[in-house]
Design a protein around this motif. Structure first.
Motif, PDB file in Angstrom:
ATOM      1  N   GLN A   5       0.832  -1.197   0.000  1.00 40.82           N
ATOM      2  CA  GLN A   5       0.000   0.000   0.000  1.00 40.82           C
ATOM      3  C   GLN A   5       0.874   1.258   0.000  1.00 40.82           C
ATOM      4  O   GLN A   5       0.542   2.247  -0.652  1.00 40.82           O
ATOM      5  CB  GLN A   5      -0.926  -0.001   1.209  1.00 40.82           C
ATOM      6  CG  GLN A   5      -2.007  -1.075   1.133  1.00 40.82           C
ATOM      7  CD  GLN A   5      -2.744  -1.248   2.448  1.00 40.82           C
ATOM      8  OE1 GLN A   5      -2.200  -1.003   3.523  1.00 40.82           O
ATOM      9  NE2 GLN A   5      -3.990  -1.693   2.358  1.00 40.82           N
ATOM     10  N   LEU A   6       1.993   1.211   0.741  1.00 40.19           N
ATOM     11  CA  LEU A   6       2.940   2.320   0.742  1.00 40.19           C
ATOM     12  C   LEU A   6       3.503   2.554  -0.650  1.00 40.19           C
ATOM     13  O   LEU A   6       3.593   3.691  -1.121  1.00 40.19           O
ATOM     14  CB  LEU A   6       4.069   2.062   1.740  1.00 40.19           C
ATOM     15  CG  LEU A   6       5.199   3.086   1.779  1.00 40.19           C
ATOM     16  CD1 LEU A   6       4.683   4.441   2.253  1.00 40.19           C
ATOM     17  CD2 LEU A   6       6.310   2.605   2.691  1.00 40.19           C
ATOM     18  N   ILE A   7       3.864   1.477  -1.334  1.00 38.81           N
ATOM     19  CA  ILE A   7       4.406   1.576  -2.694  1.00 38.81           C
ATOM     20  C   ILE A   7       3.366   2.176  -3.635  1.00 38.81           C
ATOM     21  O   ILE A   7       3.677   3.068  -4.431  1.00 38.81           O
ATOM     22  CB  ILE A   7       4.896   0.197  -3.180  1.00 38.81           C
ATOM     23  CG1 ILE A   7       6.148  -0.210  -2.390  1.00 38.81           C
ATOM     24  CG2 ILE A   7       5.152   0.183  -4.679  1.00 38.81           C
ATOM     25  CD1 ILE A   7       6.555  -1.648  -2.559  1.00 38.81           C
ATOM     26  N   ASN A   8       2.131   1.718  -3.535  1.00 31.78           N
ATOM     27  CA  ASN A   8       1.065   2.264  -4.389  1.00 31.78           C
ATOM     28  C   ASN A   8       0.836   3.746  -4.116  1.00 31.78           C
ATOM     29  O   ASN A   8       0.679   4.539  -5.047  1.00 31.78           O
ATOM     30  CB  ASN A   8      -0.234   1.487  -4.187  1.00 31.78           C
ATOM     31  CG  ASN A   8      -0.173   0.093  -4.760  1.00 31.78           C
ATOM     32  OD1 ASN A   8       0.593  -0.192  -5.671  1.00 31.78           O
ATOM     33  ND2 ASN A   8      -0.974  -0.807  -4.210  1.00 31.78           N
ATOM     34  N   GLN A   9       0.829   4.135  -2.850  1.00 35.61           N
ATOM     35  CA  GLN A   9       0.618   5.545  -2.493  1.00 35.61           C
ATOM     36  C   GLN A   9       1.781   6.409  -2.984  1.00 35.61           C
ATOM     37  O   GLN A   9       1.581   7.503  -3.491  1.00 35.61           O
ATOM     38  CB  GLN A   9       0.460   5.689  -0.982  1.00 35.61           C
ATOM     39  CG  GLN A   9       0.056   7.069  -0.540  1.00 35.61           C
ATOM     40  CD  GLN A   9      -1.361   7.418  -0.941  1.00 35.61           C
ATOM     41  OE1 GLN A   9      -2.262   6.619  -0.781  1.00 35.61           O
ATOM     42  NE2 GLN A   9      -1.561   8.608  -1.470  1.00 35.61           N
ATOM     43  N   LEU A  10       3.020   5.909  -2.825  1.00 35.35           N
ATOM     44  CA  LEU A  10       4.188   6.638  -3.307  1.00 35.35           C
ATOM     45  C   LEU A  10       4.142   6.800  -4.821  1.00 35.35           C
ATOM     46  O   LEU A  10       4.431   7.879  -5.349  1.00 35.35           O
ATOM     47  CB  LEU A  10       5.476   5.930  -2.889  1.00 35.35           C
ATOM     48  CG  LEU A  10       6.789   6.559  -3.358  1.00 35.35           C
ATOM     49  CD1 LEU A  10       6.947   7.958  -2.762  1.00 35.35           C
ATOM     50  CD2 LEU A  10       7.963   5.690  -2.972  1.00 35.35           C
ATOM     51  N   ALA A  11       3.765   5.745  -5.521  1.00 28.48           N
ATOM     52  CA  ALA A  11       3.663   5.815  -6.979  1.00 28.48           C
ATOM     53  C   ALA A  11       2.644   6.873  -7.391  1.00 28.48           C
ATOM     54  O   ALA A  11       2.891   7.675  -8.299  1.00 28.48           O
ATOM     55  CB  ALA A  11       3.288   4.448  -7.542  1.00 28.48           C
ATOM     56  N   THR A  12       1.512   6.905  -6.699  1.00 26.80           N
ATOM     57  CA  THR A  12       0.465   7.879  -7.017  1.00 26.80           C
ATOM     58  C   THR A  12       0.907   9.301  -6.692  1.00 26.80           C
ATOM     59  O   THR A  12       0.791  10.204  -7.518  1.00 26.80           O
ATOM     60  CB  THR A  12      -0.812   7.541  -6.230  1.00 26.80           C
ATOM     61  OG1 THR A  12      -1.238   6.227  -6.575  1.00 26.80           O
ATOM     62  CG2 THR A  12      -1.927   8.524  -6.553  1.00 26.80           C
ATOM     63  N   ASP A  13       1.433   9.516  -5.482  1.00 27.80           N
ATOM     64  CA  ASP A  13       1.784  10.865  -5.029  1.00 27.80           C
ATOM     65  C   ASP A  13       2.985  11.448  -5.771  1.00 27.80           C
ATOM     66  O   ASP A  13       3.033  12.649  -6.005  1.00 27.80           O
ATOM     67  CB  ASP A  13       2.074  10.871  -3.527  1.00 27.80           C
ATOM     68  CG  ASP A  13       0.825  10.640  -2.686  1.00 27.80           C
ATOM     69  OD1 ASP A  13      -0.284  10.577  -3.260  1.00 27.80           O
ATOM     70  OD2 ASP A  13       0.961  10.519  -1.461  1.00 27.80           O
ATOM     71  N   ALA A  14       3.963  10.608  -6.103  1.00 28.03           N
ATOM     72  CA  ALA A  14       5.187  11.105  -6.729  1.00 28.03           C
ATOM     73  C   ALA A  14       5.171  10.967  -8.250  1.00 28.03           C
ATOM     74  O   ALA A  14       6.131  11.354  -8.916  1.00 28.03           O
ATOM     75  CB  ALA A  14       6.390  10.368  -6.155  1.00 28.03           C
ATOM     76  N   GLY A  15       4.114  10.394  -8.792  1.00 23.19           N
ATOM     77  CA  GLY A  15       4.049  10.235 -10.241  1.00 23.19           C
ATOM     78  C   GLY A  15       5.034   9.215 -10.765  1.00 23.19           C
ATOM     79  O   GLY A  15       5.551   9.359 -11.871  1.00 23.19           O
ATOM     80  N   LEU A  16       5.305   8.196  -9.965  1.00 18.89           N
ATOM     81  CA  LEU A  16       6.235   7.142 -10.367  1.00 18.89           C
ATOM     82  C   LEU A  16       5.468   5.920 -10.837  1.00 18.89           C
ATOM     83  O   LEU A  16       4.280   5.764 -10.546  1.00 18.89           O
ATOM     84  CB  LEU A  16       7.110   6.731  -9.173  1.00 18.89           C
ATOM     85  CG  LEU A  16       7.988   7.789  -8.523  1.00 18.89           C
ATOM     86  CD1 LEU A  16       8.605   7.241  -7.248  1.00 18.89           C
ATOM     87  CD2 LEU A  16       9.064   8.228  -9.489  1.00 18.89           C
ATOM     88  N   THR A  17       6.184   5.038 -11.529  1.00 22.26           N
ATOM     89  CA  THR A  17       5.584   3.743 -11.819  1.00 22.26           C
ATOM     90  C   THR A  17       5.637   2.922 -10.539  1.00 22.26           C
ATOM     91  O   THR A  17       6.402   3.227  -9.613  1.00 22.26           O
ATOM     92  CB  THR A  17       6.378   2.995 -12.916  1.00 22.26           C
ATOM     93  OG1 THR A  17       7.693   2.720 -12.425  1.00 22.26           O
ATOM     94  CG2 THR A  17       6.449   3.804 -14.198  1.00 22.26           C
ATOM     95  N   LYS A  18       4.835   1.874 -10.472  1.00 21.79           N
ATOM     96  CA  LYS A  18       4.859   1.024  -9.277  1.00 21.79           C
ATOM     97  C   LYS A  18       6.222   0.350  -9.124  1.00 21.79           C
ATOM     98  O   LYS A  18       6.710   0.190  -8.015  1.00 21.79           O
ATOM     99  CB  LYS A  18       3.745  -0.017  -9.328  1.00 21.79           C
ATOM    100  CG  LYS A  18       2.395   0.586  -9.065  1.00 21.79           C
ATOM    101  CD  LYS A  18       1.319  -0.468  -8.975  1.00 21.79           C
ATOM    102  CE  LYS A  18      -0.018   0.199  -8.755  1.00 21.79           C
ATOM    103  NZ  LYS A  18      -1.110  -0.765  -8.691  1.00 21.79           N
TER     104      LYS A  18
END
Length: 91
Positions: A5-18
């Motif tokens: 869930q942390l990885i998904n949130q980071l991807a969303t917030d920072a505009g990164l791929t998963k």
């Protein structure tokens, strides 16, 4: 929140791929682990400090039998939140 869930949130917030967020989270956790294993503290301004702390050997108690057991000395990871984080949590 768990790691995925942390990885998904980071991807969303920072505009990164998963995959990119996964590498970033794993890299950060590896750096923190390596520094703690080297007896170094890690301070993240505005968040807190991770540090290793030596715990002395002690006599514990077995939870079922109540018999005393020896707990060897060990190193524990300790987190101390910054004042800013404390203020954010307790407005």
């Amino acid at each position: 929140m768990n790691k995925s869930q942390l990885i998904n949130q980071l991807a969303t917030d920072a505009g990164l791929t998963k995959a990119g967020a996964d590498r970033a989270v794993n890299a950060l956790l590896n750096i923190i682990t390596q520094q703690l294993c080297s007896s170094n503290s890690i301070t993240i301004q505005g968040f807190g400090t991770f540090s290793p702390r030596q715990a002395a050997a002690r006599i514990g108690k077995h939870p079922l039998s109540g018999k005393p057991t020896h707990q060897p000395a060990c190193v524990k990871a300790v987190f101390k939140p910054s004042q800013q984080l404390k203020d954010t949590l307790n407005p």
